[in-house]
Design an enzyme around this catalytic site. Structure first.
Site, mmCIF file in Angstrom:
data_model
loop_
_atom_site.group_PDB
_atom_site.id
_atom_site.type_symbol
_atom_site.label_atom_id
_atom_site.label_comp_id
_atom_site.label_asym_id
_atom_site.label_seq_id
_atom_site.Cartn_x
_atom_site.Cartn_y
_atom_site.Cartn_z
ATOM 1 N N THR A 281 19.326 32.139 -29.127
ATOM 2 C CA THR A 281 20.497 31.296 -29.400
ATOM 3 C C THR A 281 21.767 32.029 -28.999
ATOM 4 O O THR A 281 22.655 31.467 -28.343
ATOM 5 C CB THR A 281 20.560 30.910 -30.885
ATOM 6 O OG1 THR A 281 19.446 30.057 -31.194
ATOM 7 C CG2 THR A 281 21.850 30.181 -31.215
ATOM 8 N N GLU A 285 24.546 31.140 -26.135
ATOM 9 C CA GLU A 285 25.966 30.954 -26.444
ATOM 10 C C GLU A 285 26.845 31.945 -25.695
ATOM 11 O O GLU A 285 27.952 31.598 -25.255
ATOM 12 C CB GLU A 285 26.203 31.051 -27.948
ATOM 13 C CG GLU A 285 25.457 30.035 -28.783
ATOM 14 C CD GLU A 285 25.720 28.589 -28.380
ATOM 15 O OE1 GLU A 285 26.721 28.316 -27.678
ATOM 16 O OE2 GLU A 285 24.908 27.728 -28.750
#
Length: 373
Positions: A281, A285
């Site tokens: 994740t 990002e």
């Protein structure tokens, strides 16, 4: 993706200050043109598929891989009329730099919309920067002991970032032969500079950047011109749903510059929740923070992610899709970090994405100050 965005006459009038240098070749001029409509109209809510995870009781229920970075971008574009112009200039710089390197014979790494052809990225662009090191400040904002993640969990995330951005991750060998030649060692490293821990009464945060201000019970940004700031929070929600994280694209306000990730999707050890327990994740990002778009361009087959060597697709992929997964009459690069698949099924950046990220650090780039003395 291979579409070149030709500038409109209206854009030429609006952005007259960004006219092409008369000394540039027609090829460089063409590859540097931009249709700014591609920055605005697509959001993460379109075509989103919720995922049910029962791997952790505190995480059970509907969890979306959707990172909501595009939704946040759209909100900021609405709220700040000047942001579009800033992003235009960043995109212009990116495309002109990469197109110029290609025109000078110093590589053909893609990343400016492409030039037509078979979808390959060619040789990497030589930007002359060497290894780029990014200092990281991690803000841990917690309302209970579970959310106050350990140093070991934080360090595991820094290690994942270094592996993923340098193609030393143990699963990079799973990339199919079709895409193996496009796997990029981005030569971008991350060094943990500071951990800030803030006890807060808030356990679930919206995507309005409130966690980035001490006045809201969060933590103020630290040296955004020279550091990557990551806010790790108890939880993130949007529209009543749990989400994993979101990022601010280059060009946004310094006070909110950085990445936000929920505590149980940060790192690959400690209090992490499957299937998003591999630290990817944050890799995803940080890709946005370095100006990468989602692999499918946040639209249908004709929408671009501004990278030449990533195949066109018409929607995100979820879970662990089989290879080949075909959309837009080509095989999807489902294993790319900028798709929405599970952590265990994403394991590459492409050469075109590498060129796009690194251009931010070149002279005149929006993150050049990270490399300045």
């Amino acid at each position: 993706m291979k579409r070149i965005f030709m500038g409109l006459a209206a854009l030429a009038l609006i952005f007259a200050s960004c006219e092409n240098d008369q000394n540039e070749t027609p090829e460089v001029q063409a590859e540097a043109e931009i249709d700014m409509s591609d920055f605005y109209v697509y959001t993460d809510e379109v075509g989103e598929a919720p995922i049910t995870s029962q791997a952790n009781s505190e995480n059970a229920g509907l969890i979306s891989r959707s990172c909501h970075s595009m939704s946040v971008l759209n909100r900021k574009l609405r709220e700040n009329p000047g942001l579009e112009n800033k992003m235009y200039n960043i995109e212009k710089h990116t495309r002109k730099f990469i197109a110029g390197k290609k025109g000078n014979g110093n590589g053909n790494g893609g990343g400016s919309g492409g030039d037509g052809g078979d979808g390959g990225g060619g040789e990497p662009v030589d930007d002359g920067l060497g290894v780029i090191n990014i200092p990281v400040v991690v803000h841990v904002i917690y309302s209970n002991s579970n959310e106050n993640i350990s140093d070991a969990q934080i360090n595991s995330q820094i290690q994942v970032l270094n592996e993923d951005f340098n193609a030393t991750n143990s699963d990079v060998g799973l990339v199919p032969t079709e895409f193996a030649g496009r796997v990029a060692d981005s030569d971008i490293t991350f060094t943990l500079d500071q951990v800030i821990r803030v006890a807060s009464s808030t356990s679930s945060w919206p995507t309005n950047d409130s966690m980035k201000y001490s006045s809201n019970g969060g933590s103020d940004v630290v040296s955004p011109s020279t550091h990557l700031n990551i806010w790790v929070v108890g939880g993130l929600t949007s529209g009543g749903r749990t989400i994993l994280g979101y990022a601010q694209f280059p060009g946004g306000a310094a006070a909110t510059d950085g990445v936000v990730v929920a505590h149980n999707f940060f790192g690959n050890t400690g209090r992490v929740s499957a299937p998003f327990d591999g630290g990817r994740t944050t890799t995803h990002e940080v890709g946005h923070w370095l100006n990468l778009r989602h692999i499918w361009g946040d639209g249908r087959c004709r929408q671009d992610d501004f990278v030449a060597d990533t195949p066109s697709s018409d929607a995100p992929n979820y879970g662990c899709p089989s290879y080949p997964t075909v959309n837009c009459r080509s095989n999807d690069m489902t294993m790319n970090y900028m798709d929405y698949v599970d952590d265990a099924c994403m394991y590459m950046f492409s050469e075109g994405q590498k060129a796009r990220m690194r251009t931010l650090f070149t002279s005149g780039g929006s993150r050049e100050s990270i490399l300045l003395p």
